[in-house]
Design an enzyme around this catalytic site. Structure first.
Site, PDB file in Angstrom:
ATOM      1  N   TYR A 181     -17.590 129.362 -42.886  1.00 49.00           N
ATOM      2  CA  TYR A 181     -16.381 128.935 -42.178  1.00 49.00           C
ATOM      3  C   TYR A 181     -15.894 129.998 -41.194  1.00 49.00           C
ATOM      4  O   TYR A 181     -15.414 129.673 -40.111  1.00 49.00           O
ATOM      5  CB  TYR A 181     -15.281 128.501 -43.158  1.00 49.00           C
ATOM      6  CG  TYR A 181     -15.495 127.067 -43.582  1.00 49.00           C
ATOM      7  CD1 TYR A 181     -15.062 126.008 -42.793  1.00 49.00           C
ATOM      8  CD2 TYR A 181     -16.213 126.768 -44.731  1.00 49.00           C
ATOM      9  CE1 TYR A 181     -15.317 124.690 -43.136  1.00 49.00           C
ATOM     10  CE2 TYR A 181     -16.471 125.446 -45.088  1.00 49.00           C
ATOM     11  CZ  TYR A 181     -16.020 124.420 -44.292  1.00 49.00           C
ATOM     12  OH  TYR A 181     -16.283 123.117 -44.620  1.00 49.00           O
ATOM     13  N   ASP A 236     -11.148 121.859 -35.358  1.00 46.33           N
ATOM     14  CA  ASP A 236     -11.387 122.946 -34.381  1.00 46.33           C
ATOM     15  C   ASP A 236     -10.132 123.441 -33.677  1.00 46.33           C
ATOM     16  O   ASP A 236     -10.199 124.389 -32.893  1.00 46.33           O
ATOM     17  CB  ASP A 236     -12.446 122.517 -33.354  1.00 46.33           C
ATOM     18  CG  ASP A 236     -12.060 121.260 -32.568  1.00 46.33           C
ATOM     19  OD1 ASP A 236     -10.841 120.980 -32.422  1.00 46.33           O
ATOM     20  OD2 ASP A 236     -12.970 120.560 -32.092  1.00 46.33           O
ATOM     21  N   HIS A 292      -8.611 116.047 -41.516  1.00 42.68           N
ATOM     22  CA  HIS A 292      -9.622 116.843 -42.230  1.00 42.68           C
ATOM     23  C   HIS A 292      -9.262 118.332 -42.239  1.00 42.68           C
ATOM     24  O   HIS A 292     -10.103 119.161 -42.552  1.00 42.68           O
ATOM     25  CB  HIS A 292     -11.018 116.628 -41.617  1.00 42.68           C
ATOM     26  CG  HIS A 292     -11.541 115.229 -41.818  1.00 42.68           C
ATOM     27  ND1 HIS A 292     -12.652 114.736 -41.176  1.00 42.68           N
ATOM     28  CD2 HIS A 292     -11.093 114.209 -42.611  1.00 42.68           C
ATOM     29  CE1 HIS A 292     -12.869 113.470 -41.555  1.00 42.68           C
ATOM     30  NE2 HIS A 292     -11.926 113.129 -42.414  1.00 42.68           N
TER      31      HIS A 292
HETATM   32  N1  APR Z   1     -18.249 111.841 -25.549  1.00 40.12           N
HETATM   33  C1  APR Z   1     -18.077 110.875 -26.479  1.00 40.12           C
HETATM   34  N2  APR Z   1     -18.750 110.828 -27.633  1.00 40.12           N
HETATM   35  C2  APR Z   1     -19.653 111.794 -27.870  1.00 40.12           C
HETATM   36  C3  APR Z   1     -19.900 112.848 -26.945  1.00 40.12           C
HETATM   37  C4  APR Z   1     -19.144 112.842 -25.736  1.00 40.12           C
HETATM   38  N3  APR Z   1     -19.293 113.767 -24.801  1.00 40.12           N
HETATM   39  N4  APR Z   1     -20.847 113.662 -27.483  1.00 40.12           N
HETATM   40  C5  APR Z   1     -21.169 113.166 -28.674  1.00 40.12           C
HETATM   41  N5  APR Z   1     -20.460 112.023 -28.926  1.00 40.12           N
HETATM   42  C6  APR Z   1     -20.478 111.177 -30.126  1.00 40.12           C
HETATM   43  C7  APR Z   1     -21.823 111.009 -30.805  1.00 40.12           C
HETATM   44  O1  APR Z   1     -22.555 109.953 -30.189  1.00 40.12           O
HETATM   45  C8  APR Z   1     -21.403 110.675 -32.241  1.00 40.12           C
HETATM   46  O2  APR Z   1     -21.181 109.283 -32.409  1.00 40.12           O
HETATM   47  O3  APR Z   1     -19.684 111.836 -31.106  1.00 40.12           O
HETATM   48  C9  APR Z   1     -20.061 111.385 -32.397  1.00 40.12           C
HETATM   49  C10 APR Z   1     -20.106 112.590 -33.324  1.00 40.12           C
HETATM   50  O4  APR Z   1     -20.395 112.146 -34.627  1.00 40.12           O
HETATM   51  P1  APR Z   1     -20.430 113.153 -35.892  1.00 40.12           P
HETATM   52  O5  APR Z   1     -21.266 114.329 -35.558  1.00 40.12           O
HETATM   53  O6  APR Z   1     -20.824 112.352 -37.084  1.00 40.12           O
HETATM   54  O7  APR Z   1     -18.929 113.666 -36.018  1.00 40.12           O
HETATM   55  P2  APR Z   1     -17.652 112.907 -36.614  1.00 40.12           P
HETATM   56  O8  APR Z   1     -17.765 111.431 -36.470  1.00 40.12           O
HETATM   57  O9  APR Z   1     -16.452 113.562 -36.061  1.00 40.12           O
HETATM   58  O10 APR Z   1     -17.764 113.269 -38.153  1.00 40.12           O
HETATM   59  C11 APR Z   1     -16.724 112.836 -38.988  1.00 40.12           C
HETATM   60  O11 APR Z   1     -17.608 113.825 -40.953  1.00 40.12           O
HETATM   61  O12 APR Z   1     -18.871 115.564 -41.510  1.00 40.12           O
HETATM   62  C12 APR Z   1     -17.621 115.073 -41.611  1.00 40.12           C
HETATM   63  O13 APR Z   1     -15.552 116.136 -41.826  1.00 40.12           O
HETATM   64  C13 APR Z   1     -16.620 115.983 -40.943  1.00 40.12           C
HETATM   65  O14 APR Z   1     -14.817 115.415 -39.455  1.00 40.12           O
HETATM   66  C14 APR Z   1     -16.191 115.219 -39.717  1.00 40.12           C
HETATM   67  C15 APR Z   1     -16.478 113.788 -40.109  1.00 40.12           C
END
Ligand code: APR
Length: 276
Positions: free
Chosen positions: A72, A110, A127
């Protein structure tokens, strides 16, 4: 932009309905913070020695607190170096424009929404936030900032005795933990504004979902609630995802396949033009 969507945005801005923005890691991708499930994602790459998703569990923290803290403290460093992008800035202006009609629900830990200028009151960090810590034994249900000397380490940097002291709870001397929701933990109101987020969902007329893959439960509850009440849903993502499918199967739903840093400023301009 789709003509129908343009009209919906104009009518919404002129009316009195409530706007909720639900963000995920995608909105910070353009600030160079890795997402979780993308090719360079935290859950794809992880720490050097442990399975990525294992690091984000209370179970791992109890077994190897120092390893979890090291990971972290490194992630804090990544977030510290990043700057809010035009997508974050557009959301700050939307809050200013819509005032009490606006709520931001973010899965991101973040801190970039708050750094960009969204208010703490209107930003539900469901979160948590990596820049904060709390007593792992819950001696007080209090959240406090990570000491400056600790915030910002290289990957797998060894902790010193001074660091270990700084990781102790200032109230009871037990170990502290990062103020984040782990995979084996439940949402709650006190730390993560769970009930407040559900209440906001019930009152939402326009929901804009930004950059999330739809893998967690509270965001799903929010999106389904708005869909079931026939609210307007706009999903912004560079890829199709479960929420774009929900949006496209809604009575009033849209999927905008575009980076959030491009489309959010565009949506903001349309809101502003309608209200002028
Ligand atoms: N603009 C829009 N969407 C985007 C971009 C962008 N520039 N870049 C990436 N993405 C999209 C990807 O296509 C994907 O669908 O952002 C999404 C990111 O997905 P994850 O990595 O799964 O992140 P998130 O959905 O925030 O995860 C949710 O899961 O792991 C836990 O606690 C953690 O808060 C997190 C939660």
């Amino acid at each position: 932009m789709d003509r129908h969507l343009e009209k919906i945005l104009q009518d919404f801005a002129k009316g009195s309905g409530r706007l909720t923005i639900l963000t995920g890691a995608g909105i910070s991708a353009e600030s160079n913070i890795p997402t979780f499930r993308g090719p360079e994602g935290y859950w794809t790459i992880g720490s050097n020695e442990y399975q990525p998703q294992e690091m984000a569990t209370y179970r791992m923290f109890r077994q190897k607190p120092e390893e979890v803290w090291k990971w972290y403290l490194y992630r804090i460093n990544v977030c510290k170096k990043a700057q809010p992008n035009p997508g974050h800035h557009a959301l700050v202006e939307m809050e200013t424009l819509f005032k009490d009609r606006f709520t931001l629900i973010t899965q991101n830990v973040d801190n970039l929404h708050l750094r960009a200028g969204n208010s703490f009151v209107k930003t539900f960090q469901i979160h948590g936030n990596v820049f904060f810590m709390r007593c792992a034994d819950e001696c007080k249900r209090k959240i406090f900032p990570i000491p400056k000397n600790l915030a910002g380490r290289e990957k797998n940097e060894t902790l010193t005795e001074t660091d270990r002291q700084l990781l102790m709870c200032p109230y009871c001397g037990s170990l502290t933990r990062p103020h984040v929701l782990w995979f084996d933990e439940m949402y709650n109101e006190h730390y993560y504004r769970y009930h407040s987020a559900l209440k906001v969902a019930e009152e939402t007329n326009l929901l804009v979902v930004v950059g999330t893959s739809g893998a967690t439960s509270l965001p799903n509850q929010v999106v389904w609630d708005v869909k079931n009440r026939n609210g307007i849903i706009i999903d912004i993502n560079i890829e199709k995802n479960p929420f774009s499918n929900i949006a496209l199967n809604s009575r009033q739903g849209f999927f905008i396949k575009q980076p959030s840093g491009e489309i959010l400023p565009d949506i903001l301009q349309r809101f502003k033009a309608a209200i002028k």
